[in-house]
Design an enzyme around this catalytic site. Structure first.
Site, PDB file in Angstrom:
ATOM      1  N   LYS A  73      -2.869  -6.083   9.367  1.00  0.00           N
ATOM      2  CA  LYS A  73      -3.366  -7.548   8.167  1.00  0.00           C
ATOM      3  C   LYS A  73      -1.621  -7.985   8.342  1.00  0.00           C
ATOM      4  O   LYS A  73      -0.197  -7.661   8.537  1.00  0.00           O
ATOM      5  CB  LYS A  73      -2.527  -6.371   6.912  1.00  0.00           C
ATOM      6  CG  LYS A  73      -2.516  -6.981   5.492  1.00  0.00           C
ATOM      7  CD  LYS A  73      -1.784  -5.898   3.694  1.00  0.00           C
ATOM      8  CE  LYS A  73      -2.686  -6.561   2.874  1.00  0.00           C
ATOM      9  NZ  LYS A  73      -1.740  -5.991   2.011  1.00  0.00           N
ATOM     10  N   SER A 148      -5.405  -6.105  -1.610  1.00  0.00           N
ATOM     11  CA  SER A 148      -5.004  -6.815  -0.935  1.00  0.00           C
ATOM     12  C   SER A 148      -5.235  -6.878   0.512  1.00  0.00           C
ATOM     13  O   SER A 148      -5.414  -8.457   1.057  1.00  0.00           O
ATOM     14  CB  SER A 148      -3.902  -7.636  -0.945  1.00  0.00           C
ATOM     15  OG  SER A 148      -2.855  -6.846  -0.747  1.00  0.00           O
ATOM     16  N   SER A 172      -3.544  -1.454  -2.340  1.00  0.00           N
ATOM     17  CA  SER A 172      -3.897  -2.037  -1.486  1.00  0.00           C
ATOM     18  C   SER A 172      -4.308  -1.981  -0.099  1.00  0.00           C
ATOM     19  O   SER A 172      -4.872  -2.740   1.062  1.00  0.00           O
ATOM     20  CB  SER A 172      -2.643  -3.822  -0.468  1.00  0.00           C
ATOM     21  OG  SER A 172      -2.317  -4.341  -2.115  1.00  0.00           O
TER      22      SER A 172
END
Lengths: 483, 98
Positions: A73, A148, A172
């Site tokens: 990420k 996310s 997330s």
């Protein structure tokens, strides 16, 4: 057999090289990216250096991730590799050091294959808040992958990478795992070092892994878990061998079903699919017990007050001076701050900074921030008393199926409500995992297991047993012809 | 009510050092008011005897020895700065000419 073991067997038999494995995944990336946009950065020069580095290592059983690609990420710092947090304010930021999790992955022979898309600064539930465009759900390209950590989840779902890391502040990791049909784990707060994770809400943030198979998830968790003196919120705790718990029986375990998390607001199609998952759990000899977590209905406002308050403080560091975007036409310091931040941050980030600043400001602190921290105590106590009666707790990971792009983005409150089943876990600091539990109209649905502090071994044990009977790990999306 | 909130919002945005456009001010004040109204729900709970929790861990101060260690090279620290001069971060002038 896990994907890591499969690849390692081929390495041992010298049937494939590290370079060939990486090239195979790069080919998947090339094929899928025009459709899904899971990655923000795939840097071939960086990858070439990494391949050479790993080729220089001698493969042995201690190198548990030898020659295995991992997608990261883009809010986790990677030395020499662009890290943007999907924000215009960090569009050109090249970290001068590796996050602790990256250092550990590399030490075990892993290869960082790329940086994945996210909602800007991890603020969002759909990956639509990225300054560089949304990620699409590979099961239906008109739908969101969740967020996310949407990019990391999609990279696993498409097979662009066998492993990925995300971060989970309010769901997330788990929610995008649920939306894309993969496994995602949010570890106990303090198990995995946050050193080098770009801070959003420091008392809630935790890095965790994504995978298709529980074995692979256990292996990568083993690498990233454990004490790090560079993170003052890392706990001096020695993790057990997570692979040891896989394959053991879960017979007689008591699992709590909190009625508050199964009733209001959960779509029928989700309940319908999870009904057969509950049958599987009964087949495993688990005892399902209805419980109550009366304060979880207060978790959402509690979370959004605490998370935005912490964010407003954490994001003060983007000042247009030390790093990041700067509007160069400003004549005084205050204007430099205000204009650079106003232009550099996206809409949701600004909304949250303002909400958090408001909740912390004189006259509102007691009614908002302080009140929320007190309710947080109650929520944690609810979980503590529940875990005196049951081993684990389950709920749907998300109350809804993956929704359409644009469907909720105009209404922040409607978007926040998506997180209602995942945020209580972050407030309590406990670990939780989302495991694929079925499909409705070709859209994946996840089941969330929650456990007490440091119960990762138990979460993996039940997920492994569950996946044996309900295995979607070989199921890949077929929305793009020829892939 | 909305007009009042716009004043509040402007004050808060200034505290947060954020420049907002007029459209943003209007949109945010509407949205934040709705969000804050929803958050009123917390007032239903009696928390007069509850301790606040800022953190989930039983950790307080974490100490280490005060040892001298190597720092990051200056060049690396300045590498991402938008404007530098003479090996320093550059900012607009903040002192007046005498």
């Amino acid at each position: 057999m896990g994907i890591i073991k499969e690849i390692h067997n081929l390495y041992l038999k010298k049937e494939i090289t590290v370079r060939e494995v990486i090239e195979k995944y790069l080919k998947n990336i090339e094929n899928w990216e025009p459709h899904v946009h899971a990655f923000l950065t795939v840097n071939l020069d960086y990858i070439e250096r990494e391949i050479k580095r790993v080729e220089g290592l001698k493969f042995n059983e201690d190198l548990t991730l030898y020659g295995i690609p991992v997608a990261i990420k883009d809010n986790i710092l990677t030395e020499g590799l662009l890290t943007t947090c999907a924000s215009k304010i960090l569009a050109n930021f090249i970290p001068p050091y590796d996050a602790e999790v990256i250092r550990r992955l590399k030490e075990k022979g892993a290869i960082i294959i790329g940086k994945t898309n996210l909602d800007e600064f991890a603020m969002g539930s759909s990956t639509e808040n990225s300054a560089f465009g949304p990620t699409k759900n590979p099961w239906d390209l008109e739908r969101v992958p969740g967020g996310s950590s949407g990019g990391s989840a999609v990279a696993i779902a498409t097979g662009e990478s066998p492993l990925a890391l995300g971060s989970d502040t309010g769901g997330s990791i788990r929610q995008p795992a649920s939306f894309t049909g993969v496994i995602g784990l949010k570890p106990t707060y303090g198990l995995v070092s946050r050193y080098g994770l770009v801070a959003f809400a420091s008392s809630l943030d935790q890095i965790g892994p994504f995978a298709r198979k529980v074995e692979d998830l256990a292996i990568i968790l083993q690498v990233i878990a454990g004490y790090d003196p560079k993170d003052s919120t890392s706990l001096p705790y020695s993790p057990p061998n997570y692979l040891d718990s896989l394959g053991k029986s879960v017979k007689g375990w008591k699992i709590g079903i909190p009625k508050e998390m199964w009733e209001r607001g959960v779509e029928d199609s989700v309940l319908e699919v999870l009904d057969s998952a509950l049958k599987v759990l009964r087949d495993l000899g688990v005892e399902l017990i209805e419980i109550s977590l009366p304060t979880v209905e207060y978790a959402l406002p509690t979370y959004y007050l605490i998370a935005t308050s912490e964010a407003s403080s954490n994001l003060a560091r983007y000042d247009g001076i030390h790093y990041g975007y700067r509007n160069k036409n400003q004549k005084d310091l205050i204007s430099l701050y205000k204009v650079s931040r106003g232009e550099g941050f996206g809409s949701e980030v600004k909304r949250r900074i303002i909400l958090g600043t408001y909740a912390l400001s004189a006259g509102y602190y007691d009614a908002y921030y302080l009140k929320a921290t007190k309710v947080r105590t109650l929520i944690r106590q609810d979980f503590e008393s529940a875990f005196r009666k049951v081993d684990l707790i389950i709920s749907p990971t998300s109350p809804v199926l993956p929704f359409r792009l644009g469907e909720r983005i105009e209404d922040p409150l409607k978007m926040y409500l998506i997180d209602i089943l995942t945020i209580p876990v972050n407030l309590a600091g406990i670990p939780a995992i989302s495991v694929p539990a079925g499909f409705k109209d070709n859209l994946p649905i996840g089941l969330q297991f929650m456990g007490p502090f440091f119960s990762e071994d138990k979460l993996l044990q039940i997920s492994y047993a569950f996946q044996k009977l309900m295995d979607f790990s070989e199921k890949y999306p077929n929305t793009v012809e020829g892939l | 009510m909305i007009r009042n909130f716009i004043q509040q919002l402007r004050k808060t945005a200034h505290l947060a050092r954020l420049n907002l456009t007029e459209e943003e001010e209007e949109l945010y004040s509407k949205q934040l008011e709705e969000i804050l109204n929803y958050f009123q729900k917390l007032q239903e709970l009696d928390t007069s005897n509850v301790e606040p929790m800022a953190h989930v861990l039983p950790l307080n101060n974490v100490w280490r020895e005060d040892e001298i260690k190597e720092s990051m090279e200056k060049e690396l620290i300045l590498k991402n700065a938008p404007e530098i001069e003479n090996n320093c971060f550059k900012v607009p002038k903040i002192v007046k000419n005498i």
